[in-house]
Scaffold this active site. Structure first.
Site, PDB file in Angstrom:
ATOM      1  N   GLU A 121       0.890  -1.187   0.000  1.00  5.51           N
ATOM      2  CA  GLU A 121       0.000   0.000   0.000  1.00  5.51           C
ATOM      3  C   GLU A 121       0.911   1.214   0.000  1.00  5.51           C
ATOM      4  O   GLU A 121       1.540   1.520   1.011  1.00  5.51           O
ATOM      5  CB  GLU A 121      -0.881   0.006   1.260  1.00  5.51           C
ATOM      6  CG  GLU A 121      -1.852  -1.157   1.363  1.00  5.51           C
ATOM      7  CD  GLU A 121      -3.035  -1.036   0.419  1.00  5.51           C
ATOM      8  OE1 GLU A 121      -3.113  -0.030  -0.319  1.00  5.51           O
ATOM      9  OE2 GLU A 121      -3.866  -1.948   0.405  1.00  5.51           O
TER      10      GLU A 121
ATOM     11  N   CYS B  19      -2.335   9.009   2.608  1.00  8.09           N
ATOM     12  CA  CYS B  19      -2.028   8.470   1.271  1.00  8.09           C
ATOM     13  C   CYS B  19      -3.090   8.896   0.272  1.00  8.09           C
ATOM     14  O   CYS B  19      -2.769   9.198  -0.876  1.00  8.09           O
ATOM     15  CB  CYS B  19      -1.891   6.958   1.331  1.00  8.09           C
ATOM     16  SG  CYS B  19      -3.267   6.135   2.129  1.00  8.09           S
TER      17      CYS B  19
HETATM   18  P1  NAD Z   1       8.369   4.767   4.548  1.00  7.63           P
HETATM   19  O1  NAD Z   1       8.351   3.975   3.297  1.00  7.63           O
HETATM   20  O2  NAD Z   1       9.522   5.642   4.818  1.00  7.63           O
HETATM   21  O3  NAD Z   1       8.274   3.808   5.832  1.00  7.63           O
HETATM   22  C1  NAD Z   1       7.195   2.920   6.037  1.00  7.63           C
HETATM   23  C2  NAD Z   1       7.650   1.806   6.939  1.00  7.63           C
HETATM   24  O4  NAD Z   1       8.651   1.040   6.274  1.00  7.63           O
HETATM   25  C3  NAD Z   1       8.255   2.234   8.271  1.00  7.63           C
HETATM   26  O5  NAD Z   1       7.843   1.324   9.272  1.00  7.63           O
HETATM   27  C4  NAD Z   1       9.740   2.092   8.002  1.00  7.63           C
HETATM   28  O6  NAD Z   1      10.506   1.879   9.182  1.00  7.63           O
HETATM   29  C5  NAD Z   1       9.781   0.878   7.112  1.00  7.63           C
HETATM   30  N1  NAD Z   1      10.952   0.756   6.243  1.00  7.63           N
HETATM   31  C6  NAD Z   1      11.760   1.747   5.800  1.00  7.63           C
HETATM   32  N2  NAD Z   1      12.704   1.227   4.983  1.00  7.63           N
HETATM   33  C7  NAD Z   1      12.477  -0.102   4.902  1.00  7.63           C
HETATM   34  C8  NAD Z   1      13.094  -1.169   4.188  1.00  7.63           C
HETATM   35  N3  NAD Z   1      14.141  -0.972   3.398  1.00  7.63           N
HETATM   36  N4  NAD Z   1      12.589  -2.403   4.337  1.00  7.63           N
HETATM   37  C9  NAD Z   1      11.503  -2.621   5.114  1.00  7.63           C
HETATM   38  N5  NAD Z   1      10.879  -1.655   5.808  1.00  7.63           N
HETATM   39  C10 NAD Z   1      11.358  -0.413   5.705  1.00  7.63           C
HETATM   40  O7  NAD Z   1       6.986   5.540   4.536  1.00  7.63           O
HETATM   41  P2  NAD Z   1       6.489   6.645   5.568  1.00  7.63           P
HETATM   42  O8  NAD Z   1       7.296   7.876   5.314  1.00  7.63           O
HETATM   43  O9  NAD Z   1       6.435   6.049   6.939  1.00  7.63           O
HETATM   44  O10 NAD Z   1       4.976   6.870   5.088  1.00  7.63           O
HETATM   45  C11 NAD Z   1       4.632   7.805   4.116  1.00  7.63           C
HETATM   46  C12 NAD Z   1       4.318   7.116   2.798  1.00  7.63           C
HETATM   47  O11 NAD Z   1       3.394   6.059   3.002  1.00  7.63           O
HETATM   48  C13 NAD Z   1       3.650   8.060   1.815  1.00  7.63           C
HETATM   49  O12 NAD Z   1       4.172   7.872   0.524  1.00  7.63           O
HETATM   50  C14 NAD Z   1       2.185   7.618   1.841  1.00  7.63           C
HETATM   51  O13 NAD Z   1       1.460   7.951   0.696  1.00  7.63           O
HETATM   52  C15 NAD Z   1       2.331   6.156   2.055  1.00  7.63           C
HETATM   53  N6  NAD Z   1       1.121   5.576   2.640  1.00  7.63           N
HETATM   54  C16 NAD Z   1       0.354   4.752   1.874  1.00  7.63           C
HETATM   55  C17 NAD Z   1      -0.821   4.228   2.371  1.00  7.63           C
HETATM   56  C18 NAD Z   1      -1.677   3.317   1.536  1.00  7.63           C
HETATM   57  O14 NAD Z   1      -2.525   2.632   2.097  1.00  7.63           O
HETATM   58  N7  NAD Z   1      -1.504   3.246   0.234  1.00  7.63           N
HETATM   59  C19 NAD Z   1      -1.213   4.547   3.671  1.00  7.63           C
HETATM   60  C20 NAD Z   1      -0.421   5.386   4.437  1.00  7.63           C
HETATM   61  C21 NAD Z   1       0.757   5.886   3.903  1.00  7.63           C
END
Ligand code: NAD
Length: 481
Positions: free
Chosen positions: A250, A284
């Site tokens: 997502e 998102c």
């Molecule tokens: P992010 O990708 O930086 O981090 C998300 C999660 O992934 C965190 O728990 C982080 O610690 C973990 N993570 C980071 N690097 C990783 C790796 N290499 N391997 C595994 N896990 C890792 O995202 P964010 O900044 O926390 O959230 C914002 C983004 O999320 C925005 O782009 C937003 O649109 C998206 N988002 C999407 C939805 C949806 O349902 N489509 C919902 C909420 C947020």
């Protein structure tokens, strides 16, 4: 026992491994984004913690997968009853760790508790493809095994629940990994889940930036459900590919809202702007681009700007606040970078821009009037309170521009002419399309993105299937002689 009776469970934060609080030698802490003050200590998990949690999850899976669905449903309902008395404590904690205003924190907690109950009402039944005197063909949904739920920082409570509830209902076990920026609600709700679920069924590990990659690479994990940015989603998929883990992704969005010329300008402008700035733009499926028909553009822009100026920004517990700070320093720097090309005249439209008068990561809601179509603000996801307004006059042209992005999460059309709205809506390339709304969600409907906004869906029966393997069972009723 609820906090109101004097027993406070909200005083320390641990990993939960195999049903027990599991301390780590190293600790770290999040930051309250409205004040810059440190939040309480949280664990920094090690590879050994990951191994221990995976082993416990594998052990628990052996029995949990065979627990009747009715009991698994009951466990989710029981957990809703366990969590509900703490709803206010969770809401306060959510304000403190995430920064969102109390009214929206309260909404997030109650919606997520309801999601536990809604998920408990789902059931995947075997599908009988054929049944004759001699044979039966059945499609079965079997649990996958050990899942990991990787959660972002914008809805730390709701998204943790949205991952573990369907996972365990389908018979899997799951490890929740909250974001390092917002680990508190996720750790605490999993701790409370131990009052209902057997050890190892729902666990939580918190840590630094190493933890996500350790989990996605671990050979003992069978399924990753990831919510976060598209860039990280690609890394997750790459890592998961090494052992062919199942993935649900997502990811980010650049949702377009197309405003037609017959809308009621005043009310539509206020509504659309609110749907862009809610949660400080950190949703998102927030509106991230507005295409307003040129016949009403000037009036619409003026109404939107006037409304935006009334939006109260501040610490989440302050009365009347609609928008809190940006959630963390990294995101604050990212959003600030979108202001590099913005002129003082553009900022003046909504009194927008970076707010240095407060200690936290505050940015005032900002509308950017007709930026270049290929500018960063018109094409990238800022994930902050900065919203580009563009104009249109030709229907086919605006559809093409709305679709001209690698993102495909949500999109909306605003019109009192339902034929026009439906015609445009049908051509939008997005997982969720709304007419005269945006961001609406029904727990029975799938939620997920097209293109680089994701793979697979969450929510409802489709979301439950994402935690299952399909099995075709061919049953000959007599063994051959
Ligand atoms: P992010 O990708 O930086 O981090 C998300 C999660 O992934 C965190 O728990 C982080 O610690 C973990 N993570 C980071 N690097 C990783 C790796 N290499 N391997 C595994 N896990 C890792 O995202 P964010 O900044 O926390 O959230 C914002 C983004 O999320 C925005 O782009 C937003 O649109 C998206 N988002 C999407 C939805 C949806 O349902 N489509 C919902 C909420 C947020």
């Amino acid at each position: 026992m609820p906090a109101s009776t004097g027993f406070n469970v909200f005083d320390n934060y641990q990993n939960t491994i195999n049903g027990k609080p599991s301390p780590t030698a190293e600790k770290r802490h999040g930051i309250n984004p409205a004040t810059g003050q440190p939040n309480p200590d949280v664990p920094v998990s090690t590879p050994q913690d990951v191994d221990n949690a995976v082993a416990a999850a594998q052990g628990a899976f052996k029995t949990w997968a065979d627990v009747p669905v009715s009991e698994r449903q009951k466990a989710l309902r029981d957990l809703a009853d366990v969590v509900e008395p703490y709803a206010q404590d969770f809401a306060k904690l959510l304000v403190q760790e995430q920064g969102k205003p109390l009214q929206f924190a309260t909404w997030e907690i109650s919606t997520a508790i309801q999601a536990l109950r809604d998920t408990a009402n789902l059931e995947l039944k075997d599908e009988i493809i054929e049944e004759t005197d001699t044979r039966k063909i059945v499609v079965r949904y079997t649990p996958i095994g050990v899942a990991v739920g990787i959660v972002p920082w914008n809805f730390p409570f709701a998204l943790a629940i949205n991952k573990f509830a369907p996972a365990v209902l389908a018979g899997n076990t799951i490890i929740i990994k909250p974001s390092p920026f917002t680990p508190y609600c996720g750790l605490k709700v999993v701790e409370l889940a131990q009052r209902v679920f057997p050890p190892g069924v729902i666990q939580a590990l918190s840590g630094d930036d190493n933890l996500g990659p350790w989990l996605t690479a671990h050979p003992g994990i069978d399924k990753i459900s990831f919510t976060g940015s598209s860039a990280t989603g690609k890394k997750v998929m790459e890592s998961a590919s090494k052992t062919l883990k199942r993935v649900t992704l997502e990811l980010g969005g650049k949702d377009a809202a197309i405003v037609c010329k017959d809308v009621d300008v005043e009310s539509a402008a206020a509504k659309l702007v609110s749907l862009g700035f809610i949660n400080s733009g950190q949703v998102c499926v927030a509106i991230k681009r507005l295409y307003v028909h040129e016949a009403i553009y000037d009036k619409f822009l003026a109404a939107a700007a006037a409304f935006t100026k009334t939006i109260q920004v501040g610490e989440g517990n302050e009365e009347g606040v609609f928008m809190g700070p940006v959630q963390n320093a990294m995101q604050y720097e990212k959003v600030k970078s979108f202001f590099a090309d913005v002129t003082p005249e553009q900022l003046a439209l909504t009194n927008g821009g970076i707010d240095t008068s407060k200690p936290g990561y505050f940015i005032r809601p900002t509308i950017i009037d007709r930026p270049a179509e290929d500018s960063r603000i018109a094409t990238e996801e800022p994930f902050g309170p900065i919203l580009p307004f563009l104009t249109w006059s030709d229907e086919n042209d605006v559809i093409e521009r709305a679709n001209k992005t690698r993102m495909g999460l949500g999109a909306s059309v605003w019109s009192n002419d339902l034929d026009e709205a439906s015609r445009i809506a049908a051509k939008l390339q997005a997982g969720m399309v709304w007419v005269n709304a945006h961001m609406e969600h029904d727990p029975r409907a799938p939620f997920g993105g097209h293109k680089e906004s994701g793979i697979g869906t969450e929510s409802g029966i489709h979301g439950l299937k994402a935690y299952c393997n399909l099995q075709s069972l061919y049953l000959q009723k007599k063994a051959s002689a």
